[in-house]
Design a protein around this motif. Structure first.
Motif, PDB file in Angstrom:
ATOM      1  N   ASP A 176      54.781 -83.634   5.472  1.00  0.00           N
ATOM      2  CA  ASP A 176      53.909 -83.663   6.630  1.00  0.00           C
ATOM      3  C   ASP A 176      54.523 -82.911   7.722  1.00  0.00           C
ATOM      4  N   ASN A 177      55.662 -82.412   7.851  1.00  0.00           N
ATOM      5  CA  ASN A 177      56.150 -81.651   8.942  1.00  0.00           C
ATOM      6  C   ASN A 177      56.507 -80.132   8.622  1.00  0.00           C
ATOM      7  N   LEU A 178      55.433 -79.448   8.252  1.00  0.00           N
ATOM      8  CA  LEU A 178      55.716 -78.145   7.750  1.00  0.00           C
ATOM      9  C   LEU A 178      55.158 -76.984   8.561  1.00  0.00           C
ATOM     10  N   ALA A 179      55.781 -75.884   8.711  1.00  0.00           N
ATOM     11  CA  ALA A 179      54.509 -74.589   9.178  1.00  0.00           C
ATOM     12  C   ALA A 179      54.943 -73.438   8.406  1.00  0.00           C
ATOM     13  N   PHE A 180      54.145 -72.519   8.365  1.00  0.00           N
ATOM     14  CA  PHE A 180      54.348 -71.497   7.694  1.00  0.00           C
ATOM     15  C   PHE A 180      53.967 -70.012   8.644  1.00  0.00           C
ATOM     16  N   VAL A 181      54.912 -68.973   8.242  1.00  0.00           N
ATOM     17  CA  VAL A 181      54.826 -67.842   8.859  1.00  0.00           C
ATOM     18  C   VAL A 181      54.621 -66.540   7.866  1.00  0.00           C
ATOM     19  N   THR A 182      54.337 -65.436   8.183  1.00  0.00           N
ATOM     20  CA  THR A 182      54.193 -64.504   6.919  1.00  0.00           C
ATOM     21  C   THR A 182      54.983 -63.146   7.433  1.00  0.00           C
ATOM     22  N   GLN A 183      55.263 -62.510   6.396  1.00  0.00           N
ATOM     23  CA  GLN A 183      55.767 -61.152   6.593  1.00  0.00           C
ATOM     24  C   GLN A 183      54.469 -60.276   6.958  1.00  0.00           C
ATOM     25  N   THR A 184      54.596 -59.377   7.999  1.00  0.00           N
ATOM     26  CA  THR A 184      53.508 -58.692   8.574  1.00  0.00           C
ATOM     27  C   THR A 184      52.699 -57.712   7.495  1.00  0.00           C
ATOM     28  N   THR A 185      53.418 -57.170   6.586  1.00  0.00           N
ATOM     29  CA  THR A 185      52.976 -55.797   5.818  1.00  0.00           C
ATOM     30  C   THR A 185      52.389 -56.330   4.523  1.00  0.00           C
ATOM     31  N   LEU A 186      52.211 -57.451   4.427  1.00  0.00           N
ATOM     32  CA  LEU A 186      51.573 -58.097   2.893  1.00  0.00           C
ATOM     33  C   LEU A 186      50.235 -57.707   2.955  1.00  0.00           C
ATOM     34  N   SER A 187      49.621 -57.790   1.619  1.00  0.00           N
ATOM     35  CA  SER A 187      48.345 -57.861   1.430  1.00  0.00           C
ATOM     36  C   SER A 187      47.544 -58.954   1.898  1.00  0.00           C
ATOM     37  N   VAL A 188      46.277 -58.638   2.670  1.00  0.00           N
ATOM     38  CA  VAL A 188      45.705 -59.957   3.097  1.00  0.00           C
ATOM     39  C   VAL A 188      45.219 -60.897   1.962  1.00  0.00           C
ATOM     40  N   ASP A 189      44.804 -60.332   0.892  1.00  0.00           N
ATOM     41  CA  ASP A 189      44.281 -61.193  -0.312  1.00  0.00           C
ATOM     42  C   ASP A 189      45.326 -62.024  -0.762  1.00  0.00           C
ATOM     43  N   ASP A 190      46.553 -61.286  -1.178  1.00  0.00           N
ATOM     44  CA  ASP A 190      47.623 -62.213  -1.828  1.00  0.00           C
ATOM     45  C   ASP A 190      48.168 -63.304  -0.616  1.00  0.00           C
ATOM     46  N   THR A 191      48.109 -62.966   0.496  1.00  0.00           N
ATOM     47  CA  THR A 191      48.515 -64.095   1.451  1.00  0.00           C
ATOM     48  C   THR A 191      47.555 -65.027   1.483  1.00  0.00           C
ATOM     49  N   VAL A 243      56.206 -62.939  15.117  1.00  0.00           N
ATOM     50  CA  VAL A 243      56.511 -63.864  14.261  1.00  0.00           C
ATOM     51  C   VAL A 243      58.020 -64.662  14.330  1.00  0.00           C
ATOM     52  N   HIS A 244      58.971 -63.848  14.984  1.00  0.00           N
ATOM     53  CA  HIS A 244      60.228 -64.480  15.123  1.00  0.00           C
ATOM     54  C   HIS A 244      60.083 -65.366  16.219  1.00  0.00           C
ATOM     55  N   VAL A 245      59.283 -65.192  17.206  1.00  0.00           N
ATOM     56  CA  VAL A 245      59.011 -66.176  18.182  1.00  0.00           C
ATOM     57  C   VAL A 245      58.210 -67.510  17.934  1.00  0.00           C
ATOM     58  N   GLU A 246      57.300 -67.468  16.979  1.00  0.00           N
ATOM     59  CA  GLU A 246      56.484 -68.503  16.351  1.00  0.00           C
ATOM     60  C   GLU A 246      57.425 -69.303  15.412  1.00  0.00           C
ATOM     61  N   ALA A 247      58.308 -68.715  14.726  1.00  0.00           N
ATOM     62  CA  ALA A 247      59.420 -69.253  13.674  1.00  0.00           C
ATOM     63  C   ALA A 247      60.215 -70.389  14.722  1.00  0.00           C
ATOM     64  N   GLU A 248      60.686 -69.611  15.943  1.00  0.00           N
ATOM     65  CA  GLU A 248      61.640 -70.381  16.686  1.00  0.00           C
ATOM     66  C   GLU A 248      61.104 -71.593  17.332  1.00  0.00           C
ATOM     67  N   ARG A 249      59.673 -71.194  17.789  1.00  0.00           N
ATOM     68  CA  ARG A 249      59.008 -72.277  18.230  1.00  0.00           C
ATOM     69  C   ARG A 249      58.743 -73.596  17.293  1.00  0.00           C
ATOM     70  N   HIS A 250      58.382 -73.157  15.875  1.00  0.00           N
ATOM     71  CA  HIS A 250      58.528 -74.201  15.057  1.00  0.00           C
ATOM     72  C   HIS A 250      59.786 -75.080  14.885  1.00  0.00           C
ATOM     73  N   ALA A 251      61.052 -74.225  14.985  1.00  0.00           N
ATOM     74  CA  ALA A 251      62.095 -74.842  14.625  1.00  0.00           C
ATOM     75  C   ALA A 251      62.406 -75.851  15.947  1.00  0.00           C
ATOM     76  N   ARG A 252      62.000 -75.552  17.071  1.00  0.00           N
ATOM     77  CA  ARG A 252      62.432 -76.192  18.352  1.00  0.00           C
ATOM     78  C   ARG A 252      61.731 -77.582  18.040  1.00  0.00           C
ATOM     79  N   ASP A 253      60.390 -77.425  17.624  1.00  0.00           N
ATOM     80  CA  ASP A 253      59.565 -78.451  17.355  1.00  0.00           C
ATOM     81  C   ASP A 253      59.904 -79.616  16.255  1.00  0.00           C
ATOM     82  N   GLY A 254      60.860 -79.062  15.582  1.00  0.00           N
ATOM     83  CA  GLY A 254      61.542 -79.771  14.303  1.00  0.00           C
ATOM     84  C   GLY A 254      60.766 -79.429  13.083  1.00  0.00           C
TER      85      GLY A 254
END
Length: 314
Positions: free
Chosen positions: A161-176, A106-117
């Motif tokens: 138009d320039n958004l991305a999302f990541v999630t905490q790993t331990t959440l409920s699948v349904d809530d997310t 998730v950390h790597v994903e977030a950094e990739r999105h930040a690099r892509d602006g």
């Protein structure tokens, strides 16, 4: 003659690969460097695990400035803000990062999105160490925390138009799923993770509970009050049809009045709860009832994460 009680025992339950690895890291560090080894934050959210490691010589602290420069420090499975290892390196400390590889993803994903602006939304719970660690991967203000569907409605992005999302790993699948659906409805161009961020173990434990819930008159989840994934299991059981569901730290915390009129008990354990607590609760039931244990297997887990190179056996 004691009255009968059927126990539906979830499989999989208890320790996941990330928790196993984190505990092993502390044990191996103690073996390699001797006591004391310092651990920033509870290595995993379970007091039984923490107290066993303390007896072996681990010292748990809240912050890095409580650690001496000349002793090793381990960072917990939940992940840490980037500033923490940077500070440890500045102080020339020996440190081992026990962050779960699925959290690191998730950390790597977030950094990739930040690099892509892109502006990043993190779906998670405020104050949870995993959330603090993920948000701490990027400069302040790069990431916004969303906890509920209501938060989605009030969120004001810099550029919809320039958004991305990541999630905490331990959440409920349904809530997310509800929050993700609300995000995608409001921001159709939002970038989603390549693969679900919710970890395989969280998903598997929730699925097992869903399968068992309708058959259970009472559901007990063994786990700590601080354990996000354990709390979600309690909610999943109620949502899936169990009339009463409770989180207990161990057999000692069970209120036996809960069992009045209960013929079938659902039993599972959160990802940081050791199996001996499960067996202890079954033994406590056996002392009071004529029990039949039925293991309900919904998945088989074979995931194993490698230890950091610094601890690999030569």
């Amino acid at each position: 003659m004691s009255r009968p009680l059927t126990i539906l025992l979830a499989a999989p339950r208890g320790f996941c690969a990330g928790v196993d690895r984190a505990i092993q890291i502390v044990e191996e560090a103690l073996g390699k460097w001797g006591a004391p080894v310092y651990v920033r934050h509870e290595i995993v959210h379970n007091e039984h695990v923490v107290s066993r490691l303390e007896q072996m010589g681990a010292v748990f602290v809240d912050e890095l400035d409580e650690c001496p420069d000349d002793r090793p420090v381990v960072f917990s499975a939940h992940g840490v803000p980037k500033a923490i290892p940077a500070e440890a390196a500045r102080r020339e400390m020996t440190f081992v990062d026990a962050t779960c590889p699925l959290v690191s993803k998730v950390h790597v994903e977030a950094e990739r999105h930040a690099r892509d602006g892109r502006e990043i939304i993190l779906i998670g719970h405020a104050g949870h160490p995993e959330v603090e660690g993920t948000m701490g991967q990027l400069p302040e203000g790069s990431m916004s925390l969303i906890e509920t569907v209501q938060d989605v409605a009030s969120f004001v992005p810099r550029d919809p138009d320039n958004l991305a999302f990541v999630t905490q790993t331990t959440l409920s699948v349904d809530d997310t799923a509800e929050i993700v659906a609300a995000l995608q409805a409001r921001f159709p161009k939002i970038s989603a993770p390549h693969k679900e961020d919710i970890c395989y173990a969280t998903t598997n434990r929730q699925e097992a509970v869903k399968v068992m819930a309708e058959r259970a008159d009472l559901f007990l989840v063994i786990g700590a009050e601080t354990s996000s994934n354990s709390k979600r299991l309690v909610e999943v059981a109620l949502r899936a049809g169990t009339p009463k569901s409770e989180l207990v730290a161990s057999a000692e915390n069970v209120d036996w009045s809960w069992f009045e009129g209960v013929d079938t008990l659902g039993l599972t354990a959160g990802a940081s709860a050791p199996e001996d607590l499960v067996q202890g609760l079954i033994a406590a039931c056996r002392a009071r009832f004529d029990i039949t244990v039925e293991e309900v297997t919904t998945a088989t887990e074979s995931v194993v994460f490698k230890l950091p190179r610094v601890l690999e056996k030569v």
